[in-house]
Design an enzyme around this catalytic site. Structure first.
Site, PDB file in Angstrom:
ATOM      1  N   HIS A 180       7.337  -7.524  -2.259  1.00 33.08           N
ATOM      2  CA  HIS A 180       7.319  -6.760  -1.009  1.00 33.08           C
ATOM      3  C   HIS A 180       8.436  -7.240  -0.077  1.00 33.08           C
ATOM      4  O   HIS A 180       8.511  -6.825   1.078  1.00 33.08           O
ATOM      5  CB  HIS A 180       5.981  -6.949  -0.284  1.00 33.08           C
ATOM      6  CG  HIS A 180       4.818  -6.273  -0.951  1.00 33.08           C
ATOM      7  ND1 HIS A 180       4.877  -4.991  -1.459  1.00 33.08           N
ATOM      8  CD2 HIS A 180       3.539  -6.699  -1.184  1.00 33.08           C
ATOM      9  CE1 HIS A 180       3.699  -4.662  -1.969  1.00 33.08           C
ATOM     10  NE2 HIS A 180       2.877  -5.676  -1.819  1.00 33.08           N
ATOM     11  N   ARG A 186      -8.159   2.686  -4.335  1.00 31.98           N
ATOM     12  CA  ARG A 186      -9.064   3.366  -3.418  1.00 31.98           C
ATOM     13  C   ARG A 186      -8.984   4.861  -3.680  1.00 31.98           C
ATOM     14  O   ARG A 186      -9.556   5.355  -4.642  1.00 31.98           O
ATOM     15  CB  ARG A 186      -8.719   3.008  -1.966  1.00 31.98           C
ATOM     16  CG  ARG A 186      -9.858   3.307  -0.974  1.00 31.98           C
ATOM     17  CD  ARG A 186      -9.519   2.805   0.414  1.00 31.98           C
ATOM     18  NE  ARG A 186      -8.460   3.552   1.045  1.00 31.98           N
ATOM     19  CZ  ARG A 186      -8.636   4.674   1.751  1.00 31.98           C
ATOM     20  NH1 ARG A 186      -9.834   5.157   1.928  1.00 31.98           N
ATOM     21  NH2 ARG A 186      -7.607   5.300   2.286  1.00 31.98           N
ATOM     22  N   TYR A 188       6.173   8.064  -2.882  1.00 30.30           N
ATOM     23  CA  TYR A 188       4.864   8.173  -3.504  1.00 30.30           C
ATOM     24  C   TYR A 188       4.431   9.637  -3.626  1.00 30.30           C
ATOM     25  O   TYR A 188       3.853  10.044  -4.635  1.00 30.30           O
ATOM     26  CB  TYR A 188       3.832   7.393  -2.679  1.00 30.30           C
ATOM     27  CG  TYR A 188       2.429   7.480  -3.237  1.00 30.30           C
ATOM     28  CD1 TYR A 188       2.057   6.703  -4.330  1.00 30.30           C
ATOM     29  CD2 TYR A 188       1.481   8.342  -2.688  1.00 30.30           C
ATOM     30  CE1 TYR A 188       0.773   6.772  -4.851  1.00 30.30           C
ATOM     31  CE2 TYR A 188       0.200   8.422  -3.208  1.00 30.30           C
ATOM     32  CZ  TYR A 188      -0.145   7.635  -4.291  1.00 30.30           C
ATOM     33  OH  TYR A 188      -1.409   7.716  -4.813  1.00 30.30           O
ATOM     34  N   LYS A 203       0.817  -1.216   0.000  1.00 27.28           N
ATOM     35  CA  LYS A 203       0.000   0.000   0.000  1.00 27.28           C
ATOM     36  C   LYS A 203       0.851   1.267   0.000  1.00 27.28           C
ATOM     37  O   LYS A 203       0.584   2.225   0.714  1.00 27.28           O
ATOM     38  CB  LYS A 203      -0.969  -0.005   1.186  1.00 27.28           C
ATOM     39  CG  LYS A 203      -1.828  -1.249   1.290  1.00 27.28           C
ATOM     40  CD  LYS A 203      -2.467  -1.628  -0.042  1.00 27.28           C
ATOM     41  CE  LYS A 203      -3.415  -0.561  -0.554  1.00 27.28           C
ATOM     42  NZ  LYS A 203      -3.903  -0.875  -1.931  1.00 27.28           N
ATOM     43  N   SER A 204       1.878   1.264  -0.833  1.00 25.11           N
ATOM     44  CA  SER A 204       2.776   2.421  -0.914  1.00 25.11           C
ATOM     45  C   SER A 204       2.925   2.954  -2.334  1.00 25.11           C
ATOM     46  O   SER A 204       3.915   3.609  -2.651  1.00 25.11           O
ATOM     47  CB  SER A 204       4.156   2.050  -0.359  1.00 25.11           C
ATOM     48  OG  SER A 204       4.097   1.718   0.999  1.00 25.11           O
TER      49      SER A 204
END
Length: 338
Positions: A143, A301, A232, A79-80
């Protein structure tokens, strides 16, 4: 005679695979297991928490993978910005083969085009599947923390592109993502408070978060020709500038004609979160291969910088900031949080 030789070779290979799988099973059985309510269940291996579901592939990759000269490995904490990075790098590397009107991103998820090593099925076939000509540029992702990478990657100059994200947004995004996973498996969820506490203890996917980041950051400082370290927030703020940096790093810089022809802008638009999110291929179905039940839409998202403001309490923010100050400031690492 040929049939007998083939049968003998198959028997030897099968025996080696059985021995390898047995060794991996024994190793996993000896590892500590997290008592956190967060699922999937994690084991502590070499000071990192790895989901038991994928640990066999992680270990097989570490033990047996041989990197090739033109390999490019995309790495991140979960989630990066992983999904967008995959789309961008895939488009850069393959831009001579097709244009935006017929890019594979229109029909395949970025995670299918640049697969996670740790999510590949059939441990015994993991390495042969990656056995392609040395001159071919291979793209794959993981990851996995830096110390856990195969020696053929760590002890070579194979290109690694690493992306990270500020911890406040990461903890919120990872909570939403894991809840989606739990729902898809009809498993009970957990509160943001429970997830936050687990995150701060480091007991999350491939955590601790800070050790994951500093491992690649230190390698970038020592060998910048090998590890390109991206944030990011910078990718979000200056996508074109970061794209040029990535293209240079992988040895495929944009030509003047490409820049004048708007190629960079086309890639930027195609790989924006909004475009990817609304493609039919990313709106339905599950991520392949089949050892995960994550819905493809779960990877898209908000992707906003500062989304944590609507979720974390002031005390949570202070606590996580203090951890980051202790763990990362000695290495000169800071993040934009809004």
């Amino acid at each position: 005679m040929a049939h007998q030789q083939l049968s003998l070779r198959f028997a030897v290979v099968s025996s080696e695979e059985d021995d390898r799988e047995e060794a991996i099973d024994e190793l996993i059985a000896s590892l500590p297991i997290s008592k956190s309510p967060i699922r999937p269940v994690h084991s502590l291996s070499q000071n990192f928490w790895c989901p038991i579901l994928v640990l066999p592939n992680v270990i097989a990759f570490r033990w047996h993978f041989e990197a090739k000269e033109k390999d490019i490995l995309l790495v991140s904490n979960p989630k990066s910005g992983t999904t967008r990075l995959k789309a961008l790098v895939f488009s850069i590397v393959n831009r001579s083969g097709f244009d935006i009107s017929n890019t594979s991103l229109l029909t395949s998820s970025p995670h299918d085009l640049v697969p996670f090593i740790e999510l590949r099925e059939c441990v015994s076939n993991l390495m042969p599947e990656l056995d392609v000509p040395a001159e071919q540029r291979r793209l794959f992702s993981t990851h996995i923390p830096y110390p856990y990478l195969p020696e053929s990657v760590r002890r070579s100059d194979r290109r690694i592109i690493y992306i990270c994200r500020n911890p406040l947004d990461t903890v919120v995004s990872s909570w939403h993502f894991l809840l989606e996973m739990a729902r898809s498996e009809d498993q009970p969820g957990w509160s943001l408070e429970e997830h936050f506490e687990t995150f701060c203890r480091g007991e999350v996917l491939f955590g601790p978060f800070w050790d994951h980041i500093t491992g690649y950051w230190k390698e970038c400082l020592e060998r910048p020709h090998k590890v390109l370290f991206l944030k990011y927030e910078d990718l979000k703020e200056d996508t074109i500038g970061q794209l040029k940096k990535v293209a240079e790093f992988v040895g495929l810089p944009f030509a003047e004609e490409e820049e004048e022809g708007g190629v960079i802008e086309e890639i930027t638009k195609m790989c924006s979160l909004n475009t990817l999110k609304n493609l039919e291929v990313n709106r339905s179905g599950k991520l392949s291969p089949a050892n995960t039940v994550v819905e493809k839409r779960s990877f898209f998202r908000k992707g906003e910088v500062g989304d944590w403001v609507d979720h974390l309490t002031p005390s949570m923010v202070d606590h996580l900031n203090s951890i980051m100050q202790e763990k990362m400031s000695p290495f000169g690492l800071q993040f934009k949080t809004c």
